[in-house]
Design an enzyme around this catalytic site. Sequence first.
Site, short mmCIF file in Angstrom:
data_model
loop_
_atom_site.label_atom_id
_atom_site.label_comp_id
_atom_site.label_asym_id
_atom_site.label_seq_id
_atom_site.Cartn_x
_atom_site.Cartn_y
_atom_site.Cartn_z
N CYS A 46 -0.01 4.75 5.22
CA CYS A 46 -0.03 5.01 6.65
C CYS A 46 1.21 5.78 7.09
O CYS A 46 1.13 6.69 7.92
CB CYS A 46 -0.04 3.69 7.42
SG CYS A 46 -1.67 2.96 7.57
N CYS A 99 -5.60 5.28 5.71
CA CYS A 99 -5.36 4.03 4.99
C CYS A 99 -6.65 3.28 4.74
O CYS A 99 -7.54 3.27 5.58
CB CYS A 99 -4.42 3.16 5.82
SG CYS A 99 -3.88 1.70 4.95
N ARG A 149 0.24 -4.02 11.12
CA ARG A 149 1.67 -3.90 10.82
C ARG A 149 2.52 -3.51 12.02
O ARG A 149 3.73 -3.37 11.90
CB ARG A 149 1.89 -2.92 9.66
CG ARG A 149 1.46 -3.53 8.36
CD ARG A 149 1.02 -2.53 7.32
NE ARG A 149 0.26 -3.22 6.29
CZ ARG A 149 -1.02 -3.61 6.44
NH1 ARG A 149 -1.69 -3.34 7.55
NH2 ARG A 149 -1.63 -4.29 5.50
N CYS A 194 -5.43 -0.96 6.47
CA CYS A 194 -5.68 -1.13 7.91
C CYS A 194 -6.80 -0.15 8.24
O CYS A 194 -6.61 0.86 8.88
CB CYS A 194 -4.43 -0.85 8.72
SG CYS A 194 -3.71 0.77 8.47
N GLU A 222 0.86 -1.18 0.00
CA GLU A 222 0.00 0.00 0.00
C GLU A 222 0.90 1.23 0.00
O GLU A 222 1.85 1.32 0.77
CB GLU A 222 -0.89 -0.04 1.25
CG GLU A 222 -1.61 1.23 1.60
CD GLU A 222 -2.65 1.64 0.57
OE1 GLU A 222 -3.08 0.79 -0.22
OE2 GLU A 222 -3.01 2.82 0.57
N SER A 277 4.59 1.50 9.86
CA SER A 277 5.53 1.54 8.73
C SER A 277 6.50 2.70 8.86
O SER A 277 7.55 2.71 8.21
CB SER A 277 4.79 1.56 7.39
OG SER A 277 4.09 0.34 7.20
N CYS A 287 3.17 -0.42 4.41
CA CYS A 287 2.08 0.49 4.08
C CYS A 287 2.59 1.91 4.16
O CYS A 287 2.68 2.49 5.23
CB CYS A 287 0.89 0.32 4.99
SG CYS A 287 -0.38 1.50 4.52
N HIS A 306 -6.70 3.44 12.56
CA HIS A 306 -6.43 4.85 12.85
C HIS A 306 -7.61 5.50 13.56
O HIS A 306 -7.43 6.43 14.35
CB HIS A 306 -6.07 5.60 11.56
CG HIS A 306 -4.74 5.17 11.02
ND1 HIS A 306 -3.55 5.60 11.57
CD2 HIS A 306 -4.41 4.32 10.04
CE1 HIS A 306 -2.55 5.03 10.92
NE2 HIS A 306 -3.04 4.24 9.99
NI1 NFE Z 1 -2.05 1.23 6.04
FE1 NFE Z 1 -1.13 0.70 8.81
C1 NFE Z 1 -1.19 -0.94 9.55
C2 NFE Z 1 -1.12 1.56 10.31
S1 NFE Z 1 0.96 1.20 8.62
S2 NFE Z 1 -1.50 -0.31 6.93
O1 NFE Z 1 -1.30 -1.98 9.87
O2 NFE Z 1 -1.20 2.18 11.21
O3 NFE Z 1 2.12 0.33 8.97
#
Ligand code: NFE
Length: 573
Positions: free
Chosen positions: A555, A62, A485, A65, A15, A508, A552, A69
């Site tokens: 993110c 995102c 993640r 995931c 992503e 990430s 990702c 958030h």
């Molecule tokens: Ni968009 Fe995310 C996850 C977050 S980033 S995937 O899992 O927070 O690593």
Amino acid sequence: MAAKRIVIDPVTRIEGHLRIEIEVQDGKVKEAFSSGTMVRGLEIILKGRDPRDAWAFAERTCGVCTTVHALASVRSVEDALGIVIPPNAELVRNLMFCAQYMQDHVVHFYHLHALDWVDIVSALKADPAKTAEIARSISNWPKSSPNYFSDVQKRIAAFVQSGQLGIFANGYWGHPAMKLPAEVNLLAVAHYIEALDWQKEIVKVHTIFGGKNPHPNYLVGGAPCSINLDEANAINAERLAYVGKLIEDARTFVEQVYIPDLLAIASFYKDWGAIGGGLTNYMAYGDLPTHGFGDPSKFKFPRGVILGRDLGKVYPVDGHDPRQIQESIPHSWYQYSDGDAAARHPWDGETKFNYTGPKPPYDQLNVDGKYSWLKTPRWNGHPMEVGPLARLLVGYASGRQDIKDVVDMVLKKLDVPVAALFSTLGRTAARGIETLLVAGWAKEFYGDLLANIKNGDTRMVNNEKWEPATWPAKARGVGLTEAPRGALAHWIVIENQKIANYQLVVPSTWNASPRDAKGQLSAYESSLVGTPIADPERPLEVLRTIHSFDPCLACAVHLYDEQGRTLNRITVG
Ligand code: NFE
Ligand code: MG
């Protein structure tokens, strides 16, 4: 031999937009640089808004995931204002969390990672009867007849013959590092297709409790659904029964398809248990509370830090301590008002752009200067790997028996030592292992929710602090969670009922960030150093390790640069 610079940009099957530059010498990666090539600026969008609305913006960080958030966001506000949510809301959040993990990890395994190990074209040569035999020897999953696999093979053949390989067009088919027998390749491709269909089912848990997917609704103080067993529009007996079935079906798929495939594929790649380890530090904020979010000792995933791969000690993590977690920008296209050498706790974080990089098209990044849109986070100055492996290691080192049992079962089945966990293989195995755990925990949370309702507790929200007039003039909070993640947190500063500052430090960002001022590498860069590269023109091994983190970048760099970028380019220079 002189080092060769290889650029992979963009890294696909992830992503967002990630660029990896490596220097290869004598068949191994000597240097590695990870760069996030998109910038977004959600922190800027959130300033001045009502904190109770922040989750709806933050959740759009995102689409992969898709819930996490929002969860981090509502928790940051609850932490700032001292709101404790009712047990049912905690359970609903946990169930949404578990559904997210199962969907995200299965999609990662089959659709984003498997093709680094599975050769689709080789599956055409498989004997369907032998594939059926293998399938039946490793699982009770019913779709296992020779005819079934023969049909799948015909579908792939038609696809290949059409000459329009689509998403499979740029695979490294026939690469010397591909080791699976044709029959196992066919089995994996069959499940690749099945998993596509399956993944849309489990996310219905989000639609039931949160109205939709992706980006279900959240609520500061609780969960956005009412329980009323006799009301058609509420969480009623029929909806609850449906959730129970979705959880049960998901568990069956994880137990009978994902885990057996993971073990079967991994058994041909045990050498990857000694490749791609990288950093030796692991961090988890922990999640899945069972006695409220205020008591991390009762989380299913415990909180803590491991240093130097020493599983004998777990260090505490505190998101409120301004010295523990800090972000710096010596190699990031940002500026701080007190200079680029500064490291800032996210409550004092700044998001000001300062792009000093080369103008596209360019051959390589200026890695002596700024080279990424990711900031560089550190815990007490140490780089940390976050993610499934970090969670399991923190759980293992914390003496959690349920976690230890599943980890030991997988190590035993693969016949590899604990040290094999510190690797690319370990990361990919950890994701499967935790999916199995989560599938079991989801059932527990579901049972607890039913028991609460039977006992007459249908509360879903604590609305004592809904009126902004009840808030202090100034408040600060942190919302910690474990995204699929890894460790995810949002820090919020509220002043006069509005958001004065908002910073996201996401998994990430920890893993994919550039070097810090001391030159310490972050997880991606570190994990690539030493990796053998059989064919620099087709750096499959780099993809294996990078994909094992499940990148990702959407993110991580919470607007694209306005210049266009060459797609699907691998340059060898
Ligand atoms: Ni968009 Fe995310 C996850 C977050 S980033 S995937 O899992 O927070 O690593
Ligand atoms: Mg950030």
